[in-house]
Motif scaffolding. Structure first.
Motif, PDB file in Angstrom:
ATOM      1  N   ASP A   1     -35.124 -25.828  37.250  1.00 55.18           N
ATOM      2  CA  ASP A   1     -33.863 -26.088  36.555  1.00 55.18           C
ATOM      3  C   ASP A   1     -32.752 -26.102  37.596  1.00 55.18           C
ATOM      4  OD1 ASP A   1     -35.227 -25.992  34.136  1.00 55.18           O
ATOM      5  OD2 ASP A   1     -34.883 -23.829  33.913  1.00 55.18           O
ATOM      6  N   VAL A   2     -31.883 -27.111  37.540  1.00 53.35           N
ATOM      7  CA  VAL A   2     -30.755 -27.214  38.468  1.00 53.35           C
ATOM      8  C   VAL A   2     -29.461 -27.099  37.676  1.00 53.35           C
ATOM      9  CG1 VAL A   2     -29.558 -28.670  40.163  1.00 53.35           C
ATOM     10  CG2 VAL A   2     -32.058 -28.665  40.070  1.00 53.35           C
ATOM     11  N   THR A   3     -28.592 -26.207  38.097  1.00 50.99           N
ATOM     12  CA  THR A   3     -27.294 -26.033  37.429  1.00 50.99           C
ATOM     13  C   THR A   3     -26.183 -26.041  38.473  1.00 50.99           C
ATOM     14  OG1 THR A   3     -27.388 -23.604  37.574  1.00 50.99           O
ATOM     15  CG2 THR A   3     -28.355 -24.627  35.612  1.00 50.99           C
ATOM     16  N   GLY A   4     -24.966 -26.305  37.991  1.00 52.32           N
ATOM     17  CA  GLY A   4     -23.792 -26.270  38.863  1.00 52.32           C
ATOM     18  C   GLY A   4     -23.498 -27.565  39.578  1.00 52.32           C
ATOM     19  N   ASN A   5     -24.366 -28.567  39.429  1.00 53.79           N
ATOM     20  CA  ASN A   5     -24.150 -29.832  40.144  1.00 53.79           C
ATOM     21  C   ASN A   5     -23.194 -30.737  39.381  1.00 53.79           C
ATOM     22  OD1 ASN A   5     -26.414 -29.874  38.271  1.00 53.79           O
ATOM     23  ND2 ASN A   5     -26.764 -31.987  38.918  1.00 53.79           N
ATOM     24  N   GLN A   6     -22.360 -31.449  40.122  1.00 61.27           N
ATOM     25  CA  GLN A   6     -21.405 -32.386  39.535  1.00 61.27           C
ATOM     26  C   GLN A   6     -21.549 -33.771  40.143  1.00 61.27           C
ATOM     27  OE1 GLN A   6     -17.283 -31.293  40.044  1.00 61.27           O
ATOM     28  NE2 GLN A   6     -16.505 -33.205  39.187  1.00 61.27           N
ATOM     29  N   PHE A   7     -21.532 -33.851  41.457  1.00 60.46           N
ATOM     30  CA  PHE A   7     -21.582 -35.141  42.140  1.00 60.46           C
ATOM     31  C   PHE A   7     -23.016 -35.601  42.420  1.00 60.46           C
ATOM     32  CE2 PHE A   7     -17.515 -33.186  43.545  1.00 60.46           C
ATOM     33  CZ  PHE A   7     -16.651 -34.092  42.942  1.00 60.46           C
ATOM     34  N   TYR A   8     -23.929 -34.652  42.565  1.00 55.41           N
ATOM     35  CA  TYR A   8     -25.299 -34.976  42.924  1.00 55.41           C
ATOM     36  C   TYR A   8     -26.225 -34.717  41.730  1.00 55.41           C
ATOM     37  CZ  TYR A   8     -23.531 -35.121  47.692  1.00 55.41           C
ATOM     38  OH  TYR A   8     -22.806 -35.441  48.819  1.00 55.41           O
ATOM     39  N   SER A   9     -27.241 -35.568  41.584  1.00 54.18           N
ATOM     40  CA  SER A   9     -28.170 -35.425  40.468  1.00 54.18           C
ATOM     41  C   SER A   9     -29.104 -34.240  40.694  1.00 54.18           C
ATOM     42  CB  SER A   9     -28.997 -36.700  40.303  1.00 54.18           C
ATOM     43  OG  SER A   9     -29.877 -36.875  41.399  1.00 54.18           O
ATOM     44  N   ALA A  10     -29.744 -33.789  39.616  1.00 53.70           N
ATOM     45  CA  ALA A  10     -30.693 -32.676  39.716  1.00 53.70           C
ATOM     46  C   ALA A  10     -31.850 -33.033  40.638  1.00 53.70           C
ATOM     47  CB  ALA A  10     -31.207 -32.308  38.326  1.00 53.70           C
ATOM     48  N   GLU A  11     -32.285 -34.302  40.578  1.00 56.11           N
ATOM     49  CA  GLU A  11     -33.389 -34.735  41.435  1.00 56.11           C
ATOM     50  C   GLU A  11     -32.993 -34.681  42.908  1.00 56.11           C
ATOM     51  OE1 GLU A  11     -32.254 -36.319  38.779  1.00 56.11           O
ATOM     52  OE2 GLU A  11     -33.923 -36.031  37.377  1.00 56.11           O
ATOM     53  N   GLU A  12     -31.755 -35.113  43.215  1.00 57.13           N
ATOM     54  CA  GLU A  12     -31.283 -35.079  44.606  1.00 57.13           C
ATOM     55  C   GLU A  12     -31.171 -33.646  45.104  1.00 57.13           C
ATOM     56  OE1 GLU A  12     -28.415 -38.890  45.311  1.00 57.13           O
ATOM     57  OE2 GLU A  12     -27.730 -37.422  43.836  1.00 57.13           O
ATOM     58  N   ILE A  13     -30.638 -32.770  44.260  1.00 56.17           N
ATOM     59  CA  ILE A  13     -30.503 -31.361  44.637  1.00 56.17           C
ATOM     60  C   ILE A  13     -31.874 -30.761  44.914  1.00 56.17           C
ATOM     61  CG2 ILE A  13     -29.834 -29.062  43.840  1.00 56.17           C
ATOM     62  CD1 ILE A  13     -27.413 -30.718  44.493  1.00 56.17           C
ATOM     63  N   GLN A  14     -32.817 -30.952  44.002  1.00 57.05           N
ATOM     64  CA  GLN A  14     -34.156 -30.383  44.166  1.00 57.05           C
ATOM     65  C   GLN A  14     -34.814 -30.890  45.438  1.00 57.05           C
ATOM     66  OE1 GLN A  14     -36.718 -30.809  40.737  1.00 57.05           O
ATOM     67  NE2 GLN A  14     -38.571 -30.372  41.905  1.00 57.05           N
ATOM     68  N   LYS A  15     -34.683 -32.177  45.696  1.00 57.70           N
ATOM     69  CA  LYS A  15     -35.322 -32.764  46.878  1.00 57.70           C
ATOM     70  C   LYS A  15     -34.753 -32.173  48.161  1.00 57.70           C
ATOM     71  CE  LYS A  15     -36.249 -37.218  49.095  1.00 57.70           C
ATOM     72  NZ  LYS A  15     -36.071 -38.695  48.998  1.00 57.70           N
ATOM     73  N   MET A  16     -33.436 -31.973  48.217  1.00 53.03           N
ATOM     74  CA  MET A  16     -32.810 -31.482  49.451  1.00 53.03           C
ATOM     75  C   MET A  16     -32.982 -29.979  49.634  1.00 53.03           C
ATOM     76  SD  MET A  16     -29.427 -33.921  49.779  1.00 53.03           S
ATOM     77  CE  MET A  16     -29.015 -34.009  48.036  1.00 53.03           C
ATOM     78  N   VAL A  17     -32.942 -29.225  48.530  1.00 53.59           N
ATOM     79  CA  VAL A  17     -33.105 -27.773  48.633  1.00 53.59           C
ATOM     80  C   VAL A  17     -34.554 -27.413  48.954  1.00 53.59           C
ATOM     81  CG1 VAL A  17     -33.047 -25.616  47.301  1.00 53.59           C
ATOM     82  CG2 VAL A  17     -31.146 -27.227  47.154  1.00 53.59           C
TER      83      VAL A  17
END
Length: 356
Positions: free
Chosen positions: A40-56
């Motif tokens: 689960d990804v929360t707090g993102n505004q400019f970046y998608s959940a998929e982008e966040i997960q991939k980079m983290v």
């Protein structure tokens, strides 16, 4: 004797076998049970959940819950991701984690060699890509050198970069999102909203300018023209709005600042209705009701519809086309029209019938 030695060797091997068995089972649990399958990804505004997960979760061990939780327990780990100020990992279940991110505020982007150079409110480059981020305005009028992610915008004039940063922070604080941010040849700020532009000048009183703009912006929606705030100081009470598509200026209007009870009237096109002196007309129904309660006439004096006939006589004309040459006391009814029967009108104070 030989039998005894064999028994001793077997006894020595047993603990090793048990140890290796425990290790194998441990690895099986760690890399099996704690293998991440739900994120689960929360707090993102400019970046998608998929982008966040991939980079983290970019390194080889990041799909393990224990490792990922341990890695981002160190605040320095987020420094590898220039668009984030912090990352928090929570284990919901051994195979289920929540990634809470704190994105840096993206102030805008510049075009450089066909790519978008995104920068934050500290003036640092956070991304260079062809991706268009929703809600991030383009910025023009700034010349830069070769940008590098994680470094400051390469603006030759350090003072200008300071102004860009200060303006970006003030704009973010105001809550306004323009369609475009532009700096002119004098390095002064211009904001574009639809078919209107706002001239904000240099950084003087920028926070106050944007606070006032945020308050009066609803009056500008759907309008075309230029709002002049470049000479704003906290002492002024009004600013000029000059209609005309993106600066093709026509007859100007005056927009009052710091209003309280009265709101500007607008015409069918949504533009403020102005008086002869350039100030917007305001709703007088509240004033009329008060006058009536206090024993007044209930009619409002108006002086914005004067003209002169061929003989040089001054004439007053209401919105319905009724006219009178008696200009000592031109009065309108509650409907904005002269009280008349076509030949004369009633003086609301004396009740006398006065011929045109």
């Amino acid at each position: 004797m030989e039998l005894q030695r064999r028994k001793k060797r077997n006894l020595l091997k047993l603990p090793l076998l048990v140890f290796f068995a425990v290790v194998v089972i441990g690895f099986a649990v760690i890399f099996g049970l704690f293998h991440i399958r739900t994120v689960d990804v929360t707090g993102n505004q400019f970046y998608s959940a998929e982008e966040i997960q991939k980079m983290v979760m970019s390194d080889s061990l990041a799909e393990n819950t224990i490792y990922l939780t341990w890695k981002y327990s160190d605040p320095a780990a987020a420094e590898e991701l220039p668009f984030l100020s912090a990352v928090e990992i929570s284990m919901i279940e051994p195979w289920h984690v929540q990634i809470r991110v704190y994105e840096k505020t993206i102030a805008g982007y510049l075009m450089f060699s066909g790519s978008r150079v995104y920068f934050d409110t500290d003036g640092n480059v956070v991304e260079i890509s062809g991706e268009e981020r929703e809600g991030v305005p383009p910025v023009s009028g700034i010349s830069i050198g070769q940008p590098v992610v994680g470094e400051a915008l390469p603006v030759a004039d350090g003072g200008f970069l300071d102004d860009i940063v200060a303006n970006a922070r003030a704009l973010h604080q105001s809550g306004l999102t323009p369609d475009e941010i532009h700096y002119d040849d004098q390095q002064e700020l211009i904001l574009y909203f639809g078919e209107s532009r706002v001239l904000l000048g240099d950084t003087s009183y920028m926070e106050e300018k944007l606070e006032e703009l945020s308050a009066i912006y609803p009056q500008m929606e759907g309008m075309s023209g230029t709002l002049h705030m470049e000479n704003y100081t906290p002492d002024i009470t009004s600013v000029r709005f000059v209609p005309g598509e993106r600066g093709e200026e026509e007859q100007e209007l005056i927009i009052n600042l710091n209003r309280t009870s009265q709101e500007a009237e607008t015409n069918e096109a949504g533009e403020p209705v102005q008086n002869e002196d350039g100030t917007p007309q305001t709703d007088t129904s509240e004033t009329s009701e008060t006058t009536a309660e206090e024993g007044g006439s209930g009619y409002v004096e108006d002086s914005s519809r004067f003209s002169t006939d061929a003989n040089g006589n001054e004439i007053y004309t209401d919105e319905a086309g009724n006219t009178t040459t008696n200009l000592d006391q031109p009065y309108l009814g509650d409907d904005g029209q002269i009280i008349t029967d076509g030949y004369g009108y009633i003086d609301p104070y004396t009740g006398a019938y006065i011929l045109n």
